[in-house]
Structures are given as structure tokens and as C-alpha cells.
Scaffold this active site. Structure first.
Site, PDB file in Angstrom:
ATOM      1  N   HIS A 130      -5.334 -72.105  59.577  1.00  0.00           N
ATOM      2  CA  HIS A 130      -4.535 -71.027  58.989  1.00  0.00           C
ATOM      3  C   HIS A 130      -4.264 -70.019  60.107  1.00  0.00           C
ATOM      4  O   HIS A 130      -5.099 -69.848  61.005  1.00  0.00           O
ATOM      5  CB  HIS A 130      -5.374 -70.388  57.877  1.00  0.00           C
ATOM      6  CG  HIS A 130      -4.657 -69.376  57.042  1.00  0.00           C
ATOM      7  ND1 HIS A 130      -4.397 -68.098  57.474  1.00  0.00           N
ATOM      8  CD2 HIS A 130      -4.157 -69.456  55.783  1.00  0.00           C
ATOM      9  CE1 HIS A 130      -3.768 -67.430  56.500  1.00  0.00           C
ATOM     10  NE2 HIS A 130      -3.608 -68.235  55.472  1.00  0.00           N
ATOM     11  N   ASP A 220     -14.192 -70.879  58.997  1.00  0.00           N
ATOM     12  CA  ASP A 220     -13.320 -70.190  58.044  1.00  0.00           C
ATOM     13  C   ASP A 220     -13.521 -70.874  56.684  1.00  0.00           C
ATOM     14  O   ASP A 220     -13.031 -71.971  56.443  1.00  0.00           O
ATOM     15  CB  ASP A 220     -11.872 -70.300  58.542  1.00  0.00           C
ATOM     16  CG  ASP A 220     -10.851 -69.892  57.485  1.00  0.00           C
ATOM     17  OD1 ASP A 220     -11.242 -69.577  56.347  1.00  0.00           O
ATOM     18  OD2 ASP A 220      -9.644 -69.917  57.816  1.00  0.00           O
ATOM     19  N   GLN A 223     -11.322 -71.467  51.751  1.00  0.00           N
ATOM     20  CA  GLN A 223     -11.005 -72.450  50.703  1.00  0.00           C
ATOM     21  C   GLN A 223     -12.230 -73.286  50.313  1.00  0.00           C
ATOM     22  O   GLN A 223     -12.099 -74.257  49.571  1.00  0.00           O
ATOM     23  CB  GLN A 223      -9.881 -73.387  51.166  1.00  0.00           C
ATOM     24  CG  GLN A 223      -8.574 -72.701  51.479  1.00  0.00           C
ATOM     25  CD  GLN A 223      -7.912 -72.051  50.263  1.00  0.00           C
ATOM     26  OE1 GLN A 223      -8.286 -72.283  49.110  1.00  0.00           O
ATOM     27  NE2 GLN A 223      -6.927 -71.213  50.522  1.00  0.00           N
ATOM     28  N   LYS A 246     -10.098 -65.134  46.287  1.00  0.00           N
ATOM     29  CA  LYS A 246      -9.866 -66.567  46.049  1.00  0.00           C
ATOM     30  C   LYS A 246     -10.989 -67.163  45.190  1.00  0.00           C
ATOM     31  O   LYS A 246     -10.946 -68.330  44.838  1.00  0.00           O
ATOM     32  CB  LYS A 246      -9.784 -67.315  47.377  1.00  0.00           C
ATOM     33  CG  LYS A 246      -8.562 -66.938  48.212  1.00  0.00           C
ATOM     34  CD  LYS A 246      -8.481 -67.790  49.442  1.00  0.00           C
ATOM     35  CE  LYS A 246      -7.526 -67.236  50.481  1.00  0.00           C
ATOM     36  NZ  LYS A 246      -6.111 -67.383  50.143  1.00  0.00           N
ATOM     37  N   CYS A 397       1.131 -70.472  55.931  1.00  0.00           N
ATOM     38  CA  CYS A 397       0.463 -69.876  57.102  1.00  0.00           C
ATOM     39  C   CYS A 397      -0.208 -70.947  57.966  1.00  0.00           C
ATOM     40  O   CYS A 397      -1.265 -70.678  58.570  1.00  0.00           O
ATOM     41  CB  CYS A 397      -0.560 -68.821  56.699  1.00  0.00           C
ATOM     42  SG  CYS A 397       0.159 -67.402  55.903  1.00  0.00           S
TER      43      CYS A 397
HETATM   44  N1  PLP Z   1      -8.104 -69.175  55.924  1.00  0.00           N
HETATM   45  C1  PLP Z   1      -7.678 -70.026  55.006  1.00  0.00           C
HETATM   46  C2  PLP Z   1      -8.048 -71.467  55.108  1.00  0.00           C
HETATM   47  C3  PLP Z   1      -6.875 -69.588  53.951  1.00  0.00           C
HETATM   48  O1  PLP Z   1      -6.439 -70.455  53.041  1.00  0.00           O
HETATM   49  C4  PLP Z   1      -6.534 -68.218  53.894  1.00  0.00           C
HETATM   50  C5  PLP Z   1      -5.657 -67.718  52.833  1.00  0.00           C
HETATM   51  O2  PLP Z   1      -4.923 -68.445  52.206  1.00  0.00           O
HETATM   52  C6  PLP Z   1      -7.044 -67.366  54.872  1.00  0.00           C
HETATM   53  C7  PLP Z   1      -7.821 -67.881  55.868  1.00  0.00           C
HETATM   54  C8  PLP Z   1      -6.746 -65.909  54.839  1.00  0.00           C
HETATM   55  O3  PLP Z   1      -7.314 -65.329  53.710  1.00  0.00           O
HETATM   56  P1  PLP Z   1      -7.060 -63.800  53.392  1.00  0.00           P
HETATM   57  O4  PLP Z   1      -5.580 -63.651  53.227  1.00  0.00           O
HETATM   58  O5  PLP Z   1      -7.799 -63.560  52.124  1.00  0.00           O
HETATM   59  O6  PLP Z   1      -7.574 -63.045  54.539  1.00  0.00           O
END
Ligand code: PLP
Length: 434
Positions: A130, A220, A223, A246, A397
Site C-alpha cells: 500500500h 503493515d 488488513q 478497519k 493505493c
Molecule cells: N496498509 C494497508 C494494507 C491498507 O489496506 C491500508 C488502508 O487501506 C493502509 C495501510 C492505510 O490505512 P490507514 O488509511 O488507516 O492509515
């Protein structure tokens, strides 16, 4: 105390009723929400917790010696303890409240990165990251003259573990990878990655550019934490990040978990009130963990709401959550095979449901007429929305991975605990109308 009434177990059969928003009609149809990877909906219990906090307990924490301040501080501390235990942290001080996963990654890239990354060093991420787990490292690399390298993704949508081994070298200072991809759905073998890195650390600890602590491993978990049991200690990583919104909690609250000795070692990210020991005109000393990383008034209601979400998930049980979403994913993958005579569905990521989280990104290609022409993801999402079905379209993203696959956009359906096979049936019927 405020989490006491959240102990009994909860069955998934009637769980939809807990989510008031799922009673909404969208464009004349009952809402089918298939966008939980972007953000989850909130159960009444979490909404009630937030209202109760603001109605009955609201006060700033760690300051004023009055009853409300005391209550609020206790609730904030219990929230930290609850969430830390949920992810298997050994000490609640290792859990830092931030706004979201993005902020957690920026915190480490800034605080750890600016102290530890030098010209010529390497930062290893994967091609499926992401943007939140790529751009902060790119910025750091640019500032320091370091290099961001990418672990290849195989044609099956998995991390190429041989490529990881090939690319690890004494210049690698941190490896930062996603636990579950928000585009391919891939569940990465984090434990195995950590083991490979550990072995590499031992093998190279005597080389001049390395020591036994490097490279670090950042995961990270945006998900992963909402969808499966996660234990940061068992995974063997150094840092782990996730977002509250989430996982059925409020927006604006997330967590960074880090090994205590690392968090103690690195300087603060933001500075100001709430994180100091002493301040004189020319010098400041900082408090211990976790306050050192929580400058200013924190999002107390968010933390309290997130702890309520954790309790809610624990009532269902994370194993049950995973089994439920796995079953839905298997069902959807099967259903997607029964394709229309008008178009073909291409699915991205591993085809074995066991290897993926509860989300599926796909494209539609027309069979006849303008044969081979791809229906744009936005058109798919719009047609589905007209039938009350919320999905996401675009690059999610994850532009580098879309570029690699030659895709401008995909449509993504993603599941939460409230989804059912009936929702998948409605989706498939609606797709046939495109
Ligand atoms: N990393 C992953 C795998 C994501 O799916 C997302 C958001 O969709 C993020 C990071 C970023 O999350 P946030 O927008 O809550 O910071």
C-alpha cells in the site's frame, strides 16, 4: 467498568442486526456493504461506548486531579491494556496510539529512520505494498541518499521468498512488508520472513555495515488484525501497525506496536505537551513509553472505542472471524467462476482461498461486441451502487502492483463479519446486469 458488559460470546448468525447502518436502503435497495477493507461499519455497542464516554466521562488525561480526569485516564489505560493483550504484546507500554496505520509507518520512518538510515543503506519493501508502506520509506531514502528495493511478487500474487533472500544484504536496514495485501488479498508468511531475516542477522552480524539487530522487520497489519488472530510476539517482527477504523472501531485511532528496547532507543516523533519530563529554556527531557510518542491531547474516545471493538471481536472469537471470512471468500471465488456469457472475470492474487484474506479484486472483460474490452472499475462500482451494493474501484493505493499487472483500475469486494453468502449472491446477480 466500561468493558464489563462485553463478555458473553456472540454468534455470527444475527450479527448484521448489531450494525444500524446495514438497515439503510441505498438507491431503493437494502445496503450490501462489501467495502470493509476501506473501512468497516460500526456496531451499536461501539457507537454507544463513544456516546457514553462523551456524555459521562470526557476529560483530558494525565492532567487535572479531578474525578472525570481520573476516570478518563483509567479508561485510556485500560484501552491500551486491552488492545495490547489482543495482539499478544507483553507490555502495554509497547503499544503507541496513533491516528492510523499510515501515521504508525511515518512515525518509524521518521524517528527510527532519521537516526539509523545513512547514505547507501537499503530499505526493502515488496511490490504489493500500500502507498502508506512505500511513500514514507521513499521520502526517507531521498533525504538520506538510501535506496528502496522491492521484493518481487510472483505471477500467482505471492511474495517471491527467494527474491527476498537474494535482496537481503548487509546494507539492508529494514524490511517492511504488508501482512495481508489490500489488493491481491495475499496473506504473506510473516513468521517465515522474520525467520529468514533472523538467520541473515546472525550470519552477517560481524560485517562492518551490520549488527545483530539489523535489518529490522516492520509489518503493515492494517488488513490482518481485523480478520485473523495476530500475535506480534509469535510473528517475530520488530514493529507492527494497524488502524482502528478497519476493525469496527472509530476513525482517527490506530496503533503502532514496537519492541520496547527499540521504542526506548529512538527519539520522539512529534514533540510538545504530554511527553516531557522537564523543560527549561534550553533543554527538554522526555517521559518514558508510551507517552514519549503521544505528544498533545490524545484521542481518548477513539482509544476507548477501539478497546470496545476489540472486546466485540473477542466475543465472536478471531478464529471464528477468520473461518467465516474464509468460507465467504471460497464461496465468492467459486461463484465468480460461473461467469456470464457477456463477460469474463479476471481475479488477481492467489486462487487458493486459504492463502488470502477476505477480499477479491477483479476486472471484467467483455466477450462479444467490443470483445476483449475491459469494463472500467468505476463503471462496475457505479452499476453495483445503483443496486445498493458498495464496492471499491481504482488502484486501492497500490499503484506499483497495478502497473506491474498492466492495470489502470480494478474492482474490489471485501468482507467483514456481517457479510453473508446472500450478499455474495446479490453481488453476482448484480454483476450479471452489467
Ligand atoms: N496498509 C494497508 C494494507 C491498507 O489496506 C491500508 C488502508 O487501506 C493502509 C495501510 C492505510 O490505512 P490507514 O488509511 O488507516 O492509515
Amino acid at each position: 467498568m466500561y468493558l464489563e458488559n462485553m463478555k458473553s460470546t456472540k454468534s455470527l448468525n444475527s450479527i448484521k442486526k448489531d450494525f444500524p447502518i446495514l438497515n439503510r436502503q441505498i438507491n431503493g435497495h437494502p445496503l450490501v456493504y462489501l467495502d470493509s477493507a476501506a473501512t468497516s461499519q460500526k456496531p451499536q455497542a461501539i457507537i454507544d461506548t463513544l456516546v457514553d464516554y462523551y456524555k459521562n466521562h470526557n476529560a483530558n488525561v494525565h492532567r487535572g486531579i479531578h474525578t472525570l480526569g481520573d476516570e478518563s485516564t483509567k479508561m485510556y489505560d485500560i484501552a491500551r491494556q486491552t488492545i495490547a493483550e489482543f495482539i499478544g504484546a507483553s507490555d502495554k507500554k509497547e503499544l503507541i496510539f496513533v491516528r492510523n496505520t499510515t501515521e504508525a509507518i511515518n512515525l518509524v520512518a521518521y524517528s527510527w529512520g532519521r537516526e539509523n538510515i545513512k547514505s547507501g543503506d537499503e530499505i526493502l519493501v515488496s511490490e504489493m505494498e500500500h502507498h502508506s508502506n512505500l511513500v514514507p520509506w521513499q521520502m526517507l531514502a531521498k533525504e538520506k541518499g538510501a535506496v528502496v528495493k522491492f521484493i518481487n511478487v510472483t505471477p500467482e500474487g505471492k511474495l517471491d521468498m527467494e527474491d527476498l533472500k537474494r535482496k537481503l544484504n548487509p546494507k539492508t536496514k529494514i524490511v517492511s512488508v504488508v501482512h495481508v495485501s489490500n489488493f491481491l488479498g495475499t496473506i504473506n508468511p510473516v513468521k517465515e520472513i522474520a525467520k529468514i531475516i533472523k538467520e541473515f542477522q546472525i550470519a552477517t552480524s560481524k560485517t562492518p555495515r551490520n549488527d545483530e539487530k539489523r535489518p529490522l522487520i516492520f509489518i503493515d497489519g492494517a488488513q490482518a488484525v481485523p480478520h485473523m488472530p495476530v500475535n506480534v510476539k509469535e510473528l517475530g517482527c520488530d514493529f507492527y501497525a494497524f488502524s482502528g477504523h478497519k476493525m469496527y472501531g472509530p476513525m482517527g485511532i490506530g496503533c503502532l506496536w514496537g519492541k520496547k528496547e527499540l521504542l526506548e532507543e529512538i527519539p520522539p516523533f512529534l514533540t510538545g505537551g504530554g511527553m516531557i519530563n522537564t523543560v527549561s529554556k534550553d533543554k527538554t527531557t522526555f517521559t518514558d513509553l508510551p507517552d514519549k510518542f503521544e505528544a498533545g491531547t490524545p484521542n481518548v474516545a477513539g482509544a476507548v472505542g477501539l478497546a470496545a471493538a476489540v472486546k466485540y471481536l473477542q466475543r465472536v472469537g478471531m478464529k471464528t472471524v477468520r473461518e467465516h471470512e474464509l468460507e465467504l471468500t471460497k464461496y465468492a471465488l467459486e461463484k465468480f467462476k460461473v461467469q456470464s456469457s457477456k463477460f469474463k472475470i479476471n481475479i488477481y492474487g492467489p486462487m487458493n482461498a486459504e492463502e488470502r484474506g477476505g477480499l477479491i479484486a477483479f476486472t471484467l472483460r467483455l466477450r462479444s461486441g467490443q470483445a476483449g474490452k475491459e469494463v472500467h472499475g468505476h463503471d462496475v462500482a457505479q452499476v453495483l451502487d445503483s443496486q445498493g451494493i458498495a464496492v471499491r474501484s481504482g488502484h486501492h493505493c497500490v499503484m506499483p502492483m497495478h502497473d506491474k499487472l498492466g492495470l489502470a483500475a480494478t474492482t474490489r469486494v471485501s468482507f467483514g463479519i456481517y457479510n453473508t453468502k446472500e450478499d455474495v449472491n446479490k453481488l453476482v446477480e448484480a454483476l450479471k446486469k452489467i
